[in-house]
Design a protein around this motif. Structure first.
Motif, short mmCIF file in Angstrom:
data_model
loop_
_atom_site.label_atom_id
_atom_site.label_comp_id
_atom_site.label_asym_id
_atom_site.label_seq_id
_atom_site.Cartn_x
_atom_site.Cartn_y
_atom_site.Cartn_z
N ARG A 145 0.84 -1.18 0.00
CA ARG A 145 0.00 0.00 0.00
C ARG A 145 0.88 1.24 0.00
NH1 ARG A 145 -5.04 0.99 2.15
NH2 ARG A 145 -5.28 3.21 2.45
N ILE A 146 0.65 2.10 -0.93
CA ILE A 146 1.49 3.29 -1.01
C ILE A 146 0.85 4.43 -0.25
CG2 ILE A 146 2.47 5.00 -2.54
CD1 ILE A 146 2.79 2.94 -4.62
N LEU A 147 1.54 4.88 0.76
CA LEU A 147 1.02 5.99 1.54
C LEU A 147 1.78 7.24 1.16
CD1 LEU A 147 0.90 4.04 4.89
CD2 LEU A 147 -1.05 4.67 3.49
N GLY B 181 -2.40 4.20 -5.25
CA GLY B 181 -3.08 4.52 -4.00
C GLY B 181 -4.20 5.52 -4.23
N TYR B 182 -4.94 5.29 -5.29
CA TYR B 182 -6.00 6.24 -5.64
C TYR B 182 -7.21 6.15 -4.72
CZ TYR B 182 -10.10 8.06 -8.01
OH TYR B 182 -11.26 8.71 -8.28
#
Lengths: 347, 347
Positions: free
Chosen positions: B3-5, B55-56
């Motif tokens: 998960r890209i934060l 991460g939309y």
DNA sequence: TGACACGGTTTGAACGATCCATTGAACGAT
DNA sequence: ATCGTTCAATGGATCGTTCAAACCGTGTCA
């Protein structure tokens, strides 16, 4: 076709409608709403009349889209604990809502992942922020080891904490807190003035810095007045049962004539013990609590308790929020407020 | 697939970014999010991967603007009353927030005009609705004479009430309520089964239909069991002081061995009287309250109380909301839930 | 062979506000 | 009469999404 009735009788008027009616451009109407000082007096008045006649209100969604802000602050609410008497949150929430609306903000509630582990709540914060659902957060539980504050800080997420950053004294986020030691000092002084000399302490386990602070208020006051504290302190869980048990042991072993407690919950435990032993709270043994919860207000004979100025806290929190989201004026990092003592029958 | 934060300062990815990455059009991405069944399996997967990688998250404001709805429900909160022990609202609010988020809604808090007169709050509702700040309301105080429900109905404002429309039996809005008479019946039956025969009632003044309903549960149960009720009922304000006074008078004049109260607040008043007279709640005189507030849980020796299924109420309220705002399925106008009895030391 | 239906996808146009660059008028100073 | 400055007001572009209609390749049937 008209089987489905529109929820609102007519579509609400838009900026363009007002503009047409007032004989000006959209932008002028926008300015009349947001920067009235830019308009000439007569135009401003004309526009305001048109606004009033049409009952115009800016469309929140459109404004939010354009300004990239929602004018909403997120307030996480944690699960309701059954035994503990911390219904005081109500007071804080109410004041927060009120103070926020005064500066054009609304409060949005949300819950975490419900797994109990605060770690799991964090993505929820991120989602709300990135989807522009909220502009900032108010967090209320900054106990030691709570990852929220650090996490939000790392992400540069705007937030204000109710509670000091215990684990990081030079954290950069604004916070508001209540001086716990000052509270227990009030209670202890009150009891000493009433003639008590053997005053016991019932507080939380040592890993709670909040608890240690409250304890310090008791111990420093005792010392200052030349009274002994040895054997008079007990540190337990924050439950009625623990308070009951601890007070029983203390009564047997140290014979105190009064108890200062770190919470109303613990104080209720003391009242249980007294009731069981046929002792009257007040005349026989004095008790003070912390939080001035509703329980303290209605339990016979009334529980003397330290009252946190939650309304003031909320106001300060909102001030900090406004400073964070609007044009920053000063940068007061932290605000520490002083509680008061509400004296009732138990002391 | 981590998960890209993203850090906050960078602008979050938009639909267009995802579209470009997945090699499809904006609308296709939109469909992938909102109507996945419209896409071919392979395209759907490609789009979903792009969404995950970037991460939309959909921008709330833009969506709200386009769909003319905010996915927020407004919950008015009233001032915190000092003396009364009704902090139970916490439980309801928490469940409401949770149940709402399950169907994609958030809860927005707001306060009225603070003048005390509910009439003055009404414009606040209107503004929220017309500015598309909220899609609907949840109102919780439908006592007789409260103008909210009528007013909202007139305006075709979507709302669900916690509480029956007392003044208008065929009101058209959905509501959820708890069967108060069933609650006091539970309490009364419980006391009778314990051997009590002279059971007194302390309730609210006659103009409270809610109070009259609770009273009916007591009186019909007494009658059904062949027990007299004459001289055993008292109707007063909902305060601890009133409960204390009323129970004193009843004890002197009617010699009851048990009290059924319309609220925990009144029951606390009874406990005060008992404490003053050296009577033990439970062994000497039994007492039951209503609401299962935190006070009931912690006061010694524990107050037997009727517990409202607030979690269930919240779930039903949200069901009604979903039905109101989404595609209407059935139209269940009202839901009546049954409370339970929590037995503690006082009975 | 042409007309038509279809599932899947794309395109252009909203939704209603604010940002930004620009225009027009007014005014005193040259 | 010209110029520069300031104050008011304007028009177009834009925020990110969804709606409505159009598109396109394929298959079916008259």
């Amino acid at each position: 076709m008209s089987r489905i009735l529109s929820r609102l009788p007519v579509t609400p008027p838009t900026l363009a409608d007002v503009a047409e009616r007032a004989g000006v451009s959209r932008q002028t109407v926008s300015n009349a709403v947001n920067n009235p000082e830019l308009l000439r007096d007569d135009t401003l008045q004309r526009v305001q009349e048109a606004i009033a006649e049409l009952g115009y209100l800016p469309n929140r969604a459109a404004r939010n889209l354009r300004t990239r802000s929602s004018h909403l602050v997120g307030l996480p609410i944690k699960a309701v604990e059954e035994g503990t008497a911390n219904a005081q949150m109500d007071r804080f929430v109410h004041s927060l809502v009120e103070a926020s609306s005064a500066v054009g903000y609304h409060v949005l509630l949300f819950t975490g992942a419900q797994t109990g582990d605060p770690e799991d709540d964090l993505p929820g914060y991120d989602d709300l922020l990135r989807s522009t659902a909220v502009d900032a957060f108010v967090v209320t539980d900054t106990y030691l080891g709570n990852p929220q504050a650090d996490w939000l800080n790392d992400r540069r997420a705007p937030f204000v904490a109710f509670g000091r950053p215990w684990n990081d004294p030079d954290a950069r986020h604004p916070w508001v807190d209540v001086d716990g030691a000052a509270g227990t000092e009030l209670a202890t002084t009150h009891l000493i003035d009433k003639g008590h000399e053997r005053i016991a302490w019932i507080g939380w386990r040592k890993d709670s810095l909040l608890g240690e602070e409250r304890r310090a208020g008791w111990s420093r006051t005792m010392r200052a007045r030349g009274l002994s504290t040895t054997g008079l302190a007990s540190r337990v869980e924050d439950t009625v049962a623990s308070g009951r048990e601890a007070s029983g042991v203390l009564l047997d072993e140290a014979h105190p004539s009064a108890f200062v407690c770190a919470s109303d919950t613990l104080a209720m435990g003391v009242l249980h013990t007294l009731a069981e032993r046929g002792l009257r709270a007040g005349p026989d043994v004095a008790v003070t609590g912390f939080d001035d919860s509703q329980v303290a207000q209605v339990v016979p004979p009334g529980l003397t308790s330290v009252r946190q100025p939650l309304e003031e806290v909320a106001v300060e929190v909102v001030k900090a929020l406004a400073n964070l989201l609007g044009p920053p004026s000063g940068d007061t990092r932290g605000v520490l407020l002083t509680p008061t003592l509400v004296v009732r029958g138990s002391s």
